[in-house]
Design a protein around this motif. Structure first.
Motif, short mmCIF file in Angstrom:
data_model
loop_
_atom_site.label_atom_id
_atom_site.label_comp_id
_atom_site.label_asym_id
_atom_site.label_seq_id
_atom_site.Cartn_x
_atom_site.Cartn_y
_atom_site.Cartn_z
N GLY A 51 27.03 25.67 50.87
CA GLY A 51 28.11 24.85 51.42
C GLY A 51 29.50 25.24 50.98
N ALA A 52 29.61 26.20 50.05
CA ALA A 52 30.94 26.57 49.53
C ALA A 52 31.28 28.00 49.93
N PRO A 53 32.59 28.28 50.07
CA PRO A 53 32.99 29.63 50.47
C PRO A 53 32.83 30.62 49.32
N VAL A 54 32.46 31.85 49.66
CA VAL A 54 32.39 32.96 48.70
C VAL A 54 33.10 34.15 49.35
N VAL A 55 33.96 34.82 48.59
CA VAL A 55 34.68 35.99 49.10
C VAL A 55 34.46 37.13 48.11
N LEU A 56 33.88 38.22 48.59
CA LEU A 56 33.59 39.36 47.72
C LEU A 56 34.20 40.63 48.31
N PRO A 57 34.78 41.48 47.46
CA PRO A 57 35.28 42.76 47.96
C PRO A 57 34.13 43.76 48.09
N ARG B 16 27.35 30.55 39.51
CA ARG B 16 27.95 31.42 40.54
C ARG B 16 29.00 32.38 40.00
N THR B 17 29.36 32.29 38.74
CA THR B 17 30.19 33.37 38.18
C THR B 17 29.38 34.30 37.28
N THR B 18 28.06 34.16 37.33
CA THR B 18 27.19 35.05 36.56
C THR B 18 26.49 36.00 37.53
N VAL B 115 38.88 39.75 40.55
CA VAL B 115 38.70 38.39 40.03
C VAL B 115 38.24 37.52 41.18
N VAL B 116 37.25 36.69 40.92
CA VAL B 116 36.78 35.70 41.89
C VAL B 116 36.88 34.33 41.24
N ALA B 117 37.62 33.44 41.89
CA ALA B 117 37.79 32.07 41.37
C ALA B 117 37.27 31.07 42.39
N ASP B 168 39.00 27.70 36.44
CA ASP B 168 37.98 27.00 35.67
C ASP B 168 36.67 27.76 35.83
N GLU B 169 36.26 27.91 37.10
CA GLU B 169 35.04 28.65 37.40
C GLU B 169 35.48 30.02 37.93
N VAL B 170 35.67 30.97 37.03
CA VAL B 170 36.33 32.22 37.39
C VAL B 170 35.79 33.36 36.53
N SER B 171 35.67 34.51 37.12
CA SER B 171 35.24 35.69 36.35
C SER B 171 35.95 36.92 36.89
N ALA B 172 35.96 37.96 36.09
CA ALA B 172 36.49 39.26 36.52
C ALA B 172 35.35 40.26 36.50
N LYS B 173 35.46 41.25 37.36
CA LYS B 173 34.51 42.36 37.34
C LYS B 173 35.31 43.65 37.27
N THR B 174 34.85 44.57 36.45
CA THR B 174 35.52 45.86 36.33
C THR B 174 34.50 46.97 36.43
N ARG B 175 34.77 47.96 37.26
CA ARG B 175 34.02 49.22 37.22
C ARG B 175 35.02 50.29 36.84
N ALA B 176 34.87 50.84 35.65
CA ALA B 176 35.82 51.86 35.18
C ALA B 176 35.04 53.08 34.72
N ASP B 177 33.86 53.20 35.24
CA ASP B 177 32.91 54.23 34.82
C ASP B 177 33.38 55.62 35.24
N ASP B 178 33.39 56.56 34.31
CA ASP B 178 33.59 57.94 34.72
C ASP B 178 32.45 58.80 34.17
N ALA B 179 31.29 58.18 34.09
CA ALA B 179 30.14 58.86 33.51
C ALA B 179 29.65 60.00 34.40
N GLY B 180 30.00 59.97 35.68
CA GLY B 180 29.66 61.09 36.53
C GLY B 180 28.26 61.03 37.10
N ASP B 181 27.65 62.19 37.24
CA ASP B 181 26.41 62.31 37.99
C ASP B 181 25.18 61.99 37.16
N ASP B 182 24.12 61.59 37.86
CA ASP B 182 22.83 61.43 37.21
C ASP B 182 22.38 62.78 36.66
N PRO B 183 21.64 62.77 35.53
CA PRO B 183 21.20 64.04 34.94
C PRO B 183 20.46 64.94 35.93
#
Lengths: 222, 222
Positions: A51-57, B16-18, B115-117, B168-183
């Protein structure tokens, strides 16, 4: 699909793609809509969960009048889109072109181009369509890329999910105004003007120095 | 509000922020969340209209643990947010840092910070709070700007609407990986690496050549 007043192909207008304000900024012309979708490569995918909006990139690509949107099996929107009835979504793509600084606080604005597409998304399950969709996703930001990499194997394909949205109820909005200040503000002593905003793609930074830069990456930096 | 394992202030986790995937990319720490919110200035505002999701780009600003989101009286989300019960929203902010090109199609990715709030937005009606919110909106992209323009008059204020979302109900996500290719891919002949992506703000372009560039704009281009 219909034709606009000047005869160019357009998507049909609907109440929710017809703005109530700044009507002259909106267009339903395919060419303008596709140009925005092809220049950007990140979309914001909106759906309703409990029932709630979700916005994901996420990333997306356009193939004709279809959008393919990347997900992974197990993600919330993807699970919902596997159902026969599909997942109602709103996909929004935004490009920022300038900060508009006026002599009045009120007229401050942003020059932008955006596309908003409404519809019901379905998971791509046909293997041939999935191949097309995945190649389009890899090639969208970096044209020519999909032919120069190791294709996905069966295990990787099983972990990948793509949803399809037919472009149907879609419009673009553009603010490209540089008209400046209101006449009654023009003699005020404040600075006014534009700050241009561009997205710059830098020189490629290799993981593996032994491999020379291929032709499809020589357009960078740009 | 709570404290994370290292003692720095964090927002509380909720289901929903996990994330269910890539859990190590998520954080609830205020400092990381606020840094993303302060660097970007365009958000994608999601809400539900007639049962369907709608996602619109707009500007916002952060003041402490509040987001102020710009709208106009008459727009759909604003009308809904004037109701006493407010408007359930999802506000998402995304910064792209690099295209990640790997030797396998499957591992292609994007380095990003987002960030998703989630929460319920309410229209700002108190005049003193509206003053704070409007100044923050003008100053967010261009610090110092609000003190160097003509303030809004009564008619302009009546045409402006701002909604407030408590973080209040908010989280950030970061992808900063430069690990490169699978072995197992490392000996493939394909090029792999990063293409850095930056947003560049150019030299200010004046409407009115007679006004010299003020100090608050001398940071551009950047």
């Amino acid at each position: 699909m219909s034709a606009s007043s000047d005869g160019s192909p357009s998507y049909a207008r609907t109440p929710r793609t017809t703005p109530t304000r700044y009507k002259d900024r909106a267009t339903w012309e395919q060419e303008a809509i596709h140009a925005v979708l092809d220049e950007a490569y990140i979309c914001h995918l909106g759906f309703v969960a409990d029932g709630a909006p979700v916005v994901l990139p996420t990333i997306y690509a356009r193939v004709g009048s279809r959008l393919y949107i990347h997900g992974s099996t197990g993600s919330r929107p993807l699970r919902a889109a596997t159902a026969e009835q599909g997942l109602p979504v709103c996909v929004t793509v935004t490009l920022v072109d300038a900060l508009v600084l006026t002599k009045s606080a009120f007229n401050h604005s942003v020059n932008f181009r955006s596309v908003v597409a409404h519809g019901t998304a379905h998971q791509v399950t046909d293997p041939a369509e999935l191949d097309v969709a995945l190649a389009a996703l890899v090639d969208h930001a970096v044209p020519g890329r999909s032919g120069e990499v190791r294709p996905a194997n069966a295990k990787e394909l099983a972990a990948t999910a793509v949803i399809r949205l037919e472009l149907d109820e879609v419009s673009a909005k553009t603010r490209a105004d540089d008209a400046g200040d209101d006449p009654e503000d023009q003699d005020l002593p404040h600075w006014s003007g534009l700050i241009p905003v561009t997205t710059v793609h830098g020189a490629p930074v290799p993981y593996d120095e032994a491999v020379p830069l291929p032709a499809h990456l020589r357009r960078y930096p740009r």
